[in-house]
Design a protein around this motif. Structure first.
Motif, PDB file in Angstrom:
ATOM      1  N   PRO A 365       0.738  -1.189  -0.132  1.00 17.60           N
ATOM      2  CA  PRO A 365       0.222  -0.112   0.024  1.00 17.60           C
ATOM      3  C   PRO A 365       1.090   1.080  -0.433  1.00 17.60           C
ATOM      4  N   LEU A 366       2.137   1.419   1.140  1.00 18.86           N
ATOM      5  CA  LEU A 366       2.864   2.656   0.678  1.00 18.86           C
ATOM      6  C   LEU A 366       3.251   2.377  -0.645  1.00 18.86           C
ATOM      7  N   ALA A 367       3.858   1.652  -1.170  1.00 20.14           N
ATOM      8  CA  ALA A 367       4.228   2.398  -2.392  1.00 20.14           C
ATOM      9  C   ALA A 367       3.601   2.247  -3.168  1.00 20.14           C
ATOM     10  N   ILE A 368       2.308   2.003  -3.751  1.00 18.66           N
ATOM     11  CA  ILE A 368       0.865   1.971  -4.609  1.00 18.66           C
ATOM     12  C   ILE A 368       0.300   3.859  -4.051  1.00 18.66           C
ATOM     13  N   ILE A 369       0.642   4.235  -2.448  1.00 22.59           N
ATOM     14  CA  ILE A 369       0.579   6.028  -2.516  1.00 22.59           C
ATOM     15  C   ILE A 369       1.334   6.610  -2.747  1.00 22.59           C
ATOM     16  N   ILE A 370       2.513   6.585  -2.256  1.00 21.63           N
ATOM     17  CA  ILE A 370       3.514   7.492  -3.204  1.00 21.63           C
ATOM     18  C   ILE A 370       3.928   7.319  -4.408  1.00 21.63           C
ATOM     19  N   LEU A 371       3.247   5.989  -5.303  1.00 18.75           N
ATOM     20  CA  LEU A 371       3.613   6.270  -6.553  1.00 18.75           C
ATOM     21  C   LEU A 371       2.550   7.188  -7.217  1.00 18.75           C
ATOM     22  N   GLY A 372       1.331   6.820  -6.972  1.00 24.64           N
ATOM     23  CA  GLY A 372       0.141   7.217  -7.025  1.00 24.64           C
ATOM     24  C   GLY A 372       0.797   9.300  -7.072  1.00 24.64           C
ATOM     25  N   GLY A 373       0.627   8.764  -5.730  1.00 22.60           N
ATOM     26  CA  GLY A 373       1.416  10.602  -5.461  1.00 22.60           C
ATOM     27  C   GLY A 373       1.799  11.361  -5.953  1.00 22.60           C
ATOM     28  N   ILE A 374       3.288  10.970  -6.997  1.00 18.33           N
ATOM     29  CA  ILE A 374       3.922  11.249  -8.071  1.00 18.33           C
ATOM     30  C   ILE A 374       3.371  11.697  -9.315  1.00 18.33           C
ATOM     31  N   LEU A 375       2.165  10.793  -9.742  1.00 18.50           N
ATOM     32  CA  LEU A 375       1.590  11.114 -11.208  1.00 18.50           C
ATOM     33  C   LEU A 375       0.431  12.343 -10.477  1.00 18.50           C
ATOM     34  N   ALA A 376       0.032  11.958  -9.694  1.00 25.45           N
ATOM     35  CA  ALA A 376      -1.340  12.864  -9.295  1.00 25.45           C
ATOM     36  C   ALA A 376      -0.778  14.292  -9.529  1.00 25.45           C
ATOM     37  N   THR A 377       0.547  14.626  -9.420  1.00 25.11           N
ATOM     38  CA  THR A 377       1.515  16.033  -9.854  1.00 25.11           C
ATOM     39  C   THR A 377       1.547  16.267 -11.018  1.00 25.11           C
ATOM     40  N   LYS A 378       1.783  14.699 -12.200  1.00 28.99           N
ATOM     41  CA  LYS A 378       1.473  14.929 -13.236  1.00 28.99           C
ATOM     42  C   LYS A 378       0.512  15.176 -14.133  1.00 28.99           C
ATOM     43  N   TYR A 379      -0.657  14.950 -14.216  1.00 29.90           N
ATOM     44  CA  TYR A 379      -1.765  13.793 -14.048  1.00 29.90           C
ATOM     45  C   TYR A 379      -2.703  16.318 -14.823  1.00 29.90           C
ATOM     46  N   PRO A 380      -2.554  15.879 -16.538  1.00 28.40           N
ATOM     47  CA  PRO A 380      -3.120  14.684 -17.384  1.00 28.40           C
ATOM     48  C   PRO A 380      -1.965  15.250 -18.271  1.00 28.40           C
ATOM     49  N   SER A 381      -0.686  15.926 -17.577  1.00 27.20           N
ATOM     50  CA  SER A 381       0.323  15.349 -19.196  1.00 27.20           C
ATOM     51  C   SER A 381       0.703  13.538 -18.581  1.00 27.20           C
TER      52      SER A 381
END
Length: 536
Positions: A365-381
């Protein structure tokens, strides 16, 4: 790459430009120094934007920071010893005439120091100019501004309760054991590797209606790697609403006796979060020695041996990784904007990239949350998502422990330059420490941490507002865990914590980059304030 130190030095030089240029022979050295620092800052910005990763550049960053700090120190010495004394008009000039020769010596010293620093920077500059960063990396659509991202993503995905998936059966099983008064089990343990969600599960149980209704009192204490017995017992007594000013002065043995008696006479649930080993339990055991009691203890730990050591009838619950469907569900909650707009659907290519990246997170879960957090800042690029996808494949391997460590490292490497010193500053605080947002913002501003941001739209903002935005960005990236907010309307953060694994990464990076110096290594985890630490 952290170039905040270079920016800070340039700011100091800029603020003293008028005084500096009035000095005989020193203005030339100062301008030459500023020129070299400006080039260095530009190089680091481009290299960071292009994600250039080269050993020479990495090893040079620490030296660049040290040189920038040295440059700032010299300019501040000039401001203190010379420039401040040049103000005051004719009367001050009469007083200063007696120390004219002394001032000349100081000016000579300053000039010499500036020349030495500039020479060292020029050597580094020649080395770095061999790397043409303008030809490296791939241009593409950049992520939208942080303000736009935050507005588009309300409510914020980092609120942990919004991201929980796959725990219903775990909660049901543990609650059934906790409320079973016929069971001889007094100690239960949630075990599993770091980042698996043990604390999150314990929090859900702590708030579960059946548990709240069954027990007369509930208490929570963070144990962590550095077990501070008195603090833990006082935290429990405080949660039970029986801690007095007299208790704070009594001997630790008396605290244990008081807590043990209360647990024996009342039906309580005490959660001891993140207990590391049997030695820690043995040190805490005197407060939980009541034989005939309806109270129960719930532990979270990475060590499954603790529960058998603590209670021969103890209940061990091993938390499992998420399956793929659960992993994808959690990832979507964080990485994609939560919208109810009619006709909205996830871009097919981004969905494909996301599904592939989730597979590399090994159900943690922590890995998924952190990865999701990284990508959230780059959406929708899509371009930015492609970059992260390439990094994920190069970073991650099949070992679960390594996967988690590498995702955490990736989260730091992906930070924009202006956020890195803000994140590293969090390494000052002890493990499991609840950090006041207002206090942190004051410290960031006082340390000059905010001077390095160069982004449109920030001109004219007061430093505290900028700092608050930075803190929201760290939360949006899921690098901090929000504990308390002002209200739903503003979502302003009042306090937060760091996951202990994220703090480990933060502390490691801070040491590696010589961002801080720990004055007392033996007391590293016990510090309750940052004042025992020295920061550049």
């Amino acid at each position: 790459m952290d170039f905040s130190a270079v920016s800070s030095a340039l700011k100091a030089i800029g603020e003293l430009t008028q005084e500096v240029t009035s000095l005989w022979g020193v203005d030339e050295q100062v301008e030459r120094l500023a020129s070299e620092l400006r080039w260095m800052q530009s190089f680091l910005k481009v290299a960071d934007a292009r994600k250039v990763d080269h050993e020479v550049i990495r090893t040079s960053v620490v030296e660049i920071r040290e040189l920038a700090y040295d440059a700032e120190d010299v300019i501040e010495m000039f401001a203190l010893k010379v420039a401040s004394k040049r103000k005051g008009g004719f009367s001050n000039c009469i007083k200063r005439s007696a120390c004219f020769l002394k001032e000349g010596c100081v000016l000579h010293q300053i000039k010499s120091e500036i020349e030495k620093i500039t020479a060292r920077i020029e050597v580094l500059t020649r080395q770095l100019k061999t790397y043409d960063v303008s030809k490296l990396g791939v241009d593409g659509e950049g992520p939208s501004s942080s303000t736009e991202r935050r507005e588009a993503r309300r409510p914020y995905p980092h609120v942990m309760d919004d991201n929980i998936v796959g725990l219903d059966k775990d909660i049901e099983k543990l609650v059934s054991v906790l409320v079973d008064e016929e069971s001889e089990c007094k100690v239960l343990s949630i075990c599993g590797m770091g980042g698996l969600g043990k604390t999150t599960l314990a929090k859900k149980i702590y708030r579960q209606s059946q548990v709240v209704g069954h027990f007369e009192h509930l208490a929570w204490a963070f144990v962590s790697q550095n077990c501070q017995i008195r603090k833990i017992w006082e935290d429990i007594l405080s949660d039970l609403n029986i801690l007095t000013e007299v208790d704070k002065k009594m001997k630790v043995e008396k605290l244990a006796e008081k807590l043990s008696s209360f647990l024996e006479e009342n039906k309580c649930l005490v959660i001891l979060d993140d207990i590391w080993n049997t030695k820690a339990w043995d040190s805490l055991k005197p407060a939980f020695s009541a034989r005939k009691t309806k109270s129960k203890i719930l532990l979270t730990s990475r060590n499954k041996e603790i529960v058998a050591h603590a209670d021969k009838n103890g209940f061990l619950y091993e938390l499992q990784e998420l399956d793929y469907n659960q992993s994808w569900e959690m990832f979507q909650k964080i990485a994609f904007p939560q919208t109810n707009s009619p006709g909205y659907k996830i871009d097919a290519k981004m969905k494909e990239l996301g599904e592939d990246m989730v597979k590399h997170c090994a159900g943690l879960p922590l890995a998924i949350i952190i990865l999701g957090g990284i990508l959230a800042t780059k959406y929708p690029s899509l371009t930015e998502w492609l970059r992260v996808s390439a990094n994920v494949k190069s970073y991650l391997n099949n070992d679960k422990g390594e996967v988690l460590r590498d995702v955490l490292a990736l989260s730091y490497d992906d930070l924009p330059p202006y956020l890195r010193p803000c994140f590293l500053y969090l390494s000052h605080f002890p493990e499991d420490y609840e950090i006041s947002a207002d206090r942190l913002i004051q410290l960031w501003v006082a340390e000059g941490i905010l001077s390095s941001k160069q982004e449109e739209g920030d001109e004219g903002q007061i430093a505290e507002d900028v700092a608050e935005g930075y803190l929201l960005e760290l939360a949006e990236r899921c690098m901090i865990q929000v504990r308390e907010r002002d209200n739903i309307a503003t979502l302003k953060i009042r306090s937060f914590q760091m996951h202990d694994l994220m703090r480990d990464v933060c502390l490691s990076k801070a040491k590696q980059q010589k961002f801080l110096y720990i004055a007392d290594q033996s007391n590293e985890c016990q510090l309750s304030t940052i004042y025992s630490l020295t920061v550049h």
